[in-house]
Design an enzyme around this catalytic site. Structure first.
Site, PDB file in Angstrom:
ATOM      1  N   LYS A  77     -10.566  -0.443  10.729  1.00  0.00           N
ATOM      2  CA  LYS A  77     -10.829  -1.770   9.761  1.00  0.00           C
ATOM      3  C   LYS A  77     -11.046  -2.911  10.803  1.00  0.00           C
ATOM      4  O   LYS A  77     -11.768  -3.890  10.522  1.00  0.00           O
ATOM      5  CB  LYS A  77      -9.359  -2.120   8.981  1.00  0.00           C
ATOM      6  CG  LYS A  77      -9.239  -0.855   8.028  1.00  0.00           C
ATOM      7  CD  LYS A  77      -8.107  -1.419   6.994  1.00  0.00           C
ATOM      8  CE  LYS A  77      -7.654  -0.246   6.431  1.00  0.00           C
ATOM      9  NZ  LYS A  77      -8.007   0.137   5.308  1.00  0.00           N
ATOM     10  N   HIS A 100       1.001  -1.199   0.127  1.00  0.00           N
ATOM     11  CA  HIS A 100      -0.100   0.007   0.012  1.00  0.00           C
ATOM     12  C   HIS A 100       0.878   1.304   0.042  1.00  0.00           C
ATOM     13  O   HIS A 100       2.029   1.138   0.495  1.00  0.00           O
ATOM     14  CB  HIS A 100      -0.832  -0.006   1.264  1.00  0.00           C
ATOM     15  CG  HIS A 100      -1.970   0.874   1.554  1.00  0.00           C
ATOM     16  ND1 HIS A 100      -1.471   2.391   1.787  1.00  0.00           N
ATOM     17  CD2 HIS A 100      -3.038   0.973   1.312  1.00  0.00           C
ATOM     18  CE1 HIS A 100      -2.643   3.034   1.792  1.00  0.00           C
ATOM     19  NE2 HIS A 100      -3.642   2.172   1.468  1.00  0.00           N
ATOM     20  N   ASP A 125       3.035  -4.515   7.991  1.00  0.00           N
ATOM     21  CA  ASP A 125       1.747  -3.884   7.966  1.00  0.00           C
ATOM     22  C   ASP A 125       0.664  -4.577   8.135  1.00  0.00           C
ATOM     23  O   ASP A 125       0.338  -5.394   7.172  1.00  0.00           O
ATOM     24  CB  ASP A 125       2.012  -2.829   6.473  1.00  0.00           C
ATOM     25  CG  ASP A 125       0.383  -2.418   6.271  1.00  0.00           C
ATOM     26  OD1 ASP A 125       0.035  -2.689   7.029  1.00  0.00           O
ATOM     27  OD2 ASP A 125       0.528  -1.681   5.122  1.00  0.00           O
ATOM     28  N   CYS A 132      -4.698   2.619  -3.704  1.00  0.00           N
ATOM     29  CA  CYS A 132      -3.698   3.218  -2.868  1.00  0.00           C
ATOM     30  C   CYS A 132      -2.179   2.226  -3.302  1.00  0.00           C
ATOM     31  O   CYS A 132      -1.665   1.931  -2.172  1.00  0.00           O
ATOM     32  CB  CYS A 132      -3.887   3.387  -1.289  1.00  0.00           C
ATOM     33  SG  CYS A 132      -4.856   4.396  -1.071  1.00  0.00           S
ATOM     34  N   GLN A 154      -4.504  -5.118   7.042  1.00  0.00           N
ATOM     35  CA  GLN A 154      -5.575  -6.206   6.518  1.00  0.00           C
ATOM     36  C   GLN A 154      -5.380  -7.391   7.234  1.00  0.00           C
ATOM     37  O   GLN A 154      -6.248  -8.130   6.788  1.00  0.00           O
ATOM     38  CB  GLN A 154      -5.426  -6.195   5.142  1.00  0.00           C
ATOM     39  CG  GLN A 154      -5.595  -4.897   4.225  1.00  0.00           C
ATOM     40  CD  GLN A 154      -7.073  -4.287   4.314  1.00  0.00           C
ATOM     41  OE1 GLN A 154      -7.862  -4.980   4.868  1.00  0.00           O
ATOM     42  NE2 GLN A 154      -7.032  -3.080   3.755  1.00  0.00           N
TER      43      GLN A 154
END
Ligand code: PMP
Length: 409
Positions: free
Chosen positions: A229, A126, A203, A367, A206
């Site tokens: 999220k 991302h 990261d 993104c 998600q």
């Protein structure tokens, strides 16, 4: 509650007030959870209760409300730490993944990297896990190196490990891709990096909302995530970092809360994690995020993962039956994110017409421009599902998609 079979998913869905609304006269089908997750009643109620009954600033006042607010905020930190299997005093609370990754970039990487060093990224990152490293590379003269993907959208692991040469000082990698859904084997990747003395940044934006995440078991140096999220409020998230890093890193932002003593001839900083939390935080937001973590733990992240895998399998199977539709990302380990395009149809047209049918999907570049360039498409549509979606919604989405394709043909 343990296995998915024993969970009443319709009852769980009813916890989300927004999912009862209609758009354009149709029942809402919210397939944009990779963008932001919907919030259960208990999260909304926790924020509301904080403002109605406890609102005060944290760590500043000795009065009753001040200690209630501080306890609520620090309680949320402890809940998040337990949820992710890390120590609470190693968890910096911040506005989300973007802030967390910039904190690592400016406080860890900027003072350390030199022109002879390299930062290793992957093709599927991302922008939040690309642009901060580019900025640091420009400031230090370090180079960026990119590990490429296999055709199914999984990382080419031998190529990734071959790219881990002695110049590489930092590896930044997504746990789960927000476009392809690919789940990367981050524990093994971090093990390989560690063996070569490379510092690792994962990261987890998600990943954390969709599967059990045990940061300690991953063995990374830094792990970033976002609260919105994760059924939590916007403007919440965190960075977990090894204590030795937090001790050594200079503060990113200066101000109140992050100090022990300020004199004009010098300042003594607070201990981590507070050293990195200048200014008034999103207190009510973190109270809400604490409630979200309780809520998700009550269902069980393994059950959520299994539920979403079933929804993903259903949606993928139906999408594959549609002529001219291409799905991007078919890695064996995949989260419930489906990016797709239809020959001769612009994704924005598709998403706009789907919206008129009540279906919210994202269209665009998500993104992730370098990934879209590699995929060879300008844009894609992305349907991203969560445990509060239903198999009936998958069917309705497919029917709406078929209708829209007929209209656009
Ligand atoms: N990384 C990934 C993989 C993401 O999906 C996102 C959010 N779309 C981010 C980073 C950035 O998160 P935030 O906007 O909450 O900072």
């Amino acid at each position: 509650m343990g296995a998915t079979g024993t969970i009443d998913w319709d009852k769980i869905r009813a916890d989300f007030p927004l999912l009862r609304r209609q758009v354009h006269g149709k029942p809402l089908i919210y397939f944009d959870s990779a963008n932001t997750g919907q919030k259960p009643e208990c999260v909304i109620a926790a924020c509301d209760d904080f403002y109605r009954r406890h609102n005060a600033n944290v760590s500043r006042a000795v009065h009753q409300l001040g200690s209630e607010a501080t306890e609520a905020f620090e309680g949320a930190r402890r809940k998040l730490a337990a949820f992710l299997n890390v120590r609470a005093d190693e968890l910096v609370l911040c506005s989300g993944t973007t802030f967390a990754l910039n904190l690592v970039a400016y406080s860890w990487a900027l003072p350390r990297l030199k022109a002879s060093d390299a930062i290793l990224l992957t093709r599927m990152e991302h922008h939040a896990n690309i642009v901060p490293w580019q900025l640091i590379a420009q400031r230090t003269g370090a180079t960026l190196r990119v590990a490429e993907l296999r055709p199914d959208g999984s990382l080419d692991l031998p190529a990734l490990y071959a790219a881990m040469t002695p110049e590489v000082k930092l590896l930044a990698v997504a746990h789960v891709s927000n476009v392809l859904g690919t789940v990367n084997p981050v524990a093994e990747i971090c093990r390989q990096a560690r063996a070569r003395g490379i510092t690792t940044v994962v990261d987890g934006s998600q990943a954390v909302p969709h599967m059990p995440v045990d940061i300690a078991a991953i063995g990374c140096d830094f792990y970033a995530f976002t609260g919105h999220k994760l059924c939590g409020p916007t403007g919440t998230g965190g960075l977990w970092a090894k204590r030795e890093h937090l001790q050594a890193m200079p503060p990113f932002l200066g101000g109140g809360e992050m100090i022990k003593e300020v004199r004009f001839d010098g300042t003594v900083f607070n201990d981590p994690p507070h050293k990195f939390e200048a200014g008034t935080p999103n207190i009510a937001g973190f109270v809400g995020l604490g409630a979200a973590v309780d809520y998700l733990s009550g269902i069980g992240m393994a059950a959520i993962q299994a539920r979403e895998a079933a929804l993903l399998a259903h949606a993928s199977e139906e999408l594959r039956k549609i002529d001219g539709l291409r799905i991007f990302g078919s890695a064996p380990e995949k989260a419930a994110v489906i990016s797709f395009a239809i020959d001769g149809v612009h994704s924005h047209d598709l998403a706009t017409l789907l919206d008129l049918e009540g279906v919210a999907v994202r269209s665009g570049q998500h993104c992730a421009h370098p990934l879209l360039q590699w995929l060879g498409v300008g844009t894609t549509c992305r349907a991203s599902l969560a445990f509060y979606n239903t198999h009936a919604e998958v069917e309705a989405f497919i029917a709406a998609l078929r209708k829209v394709i007929r209209l656009l043909a």
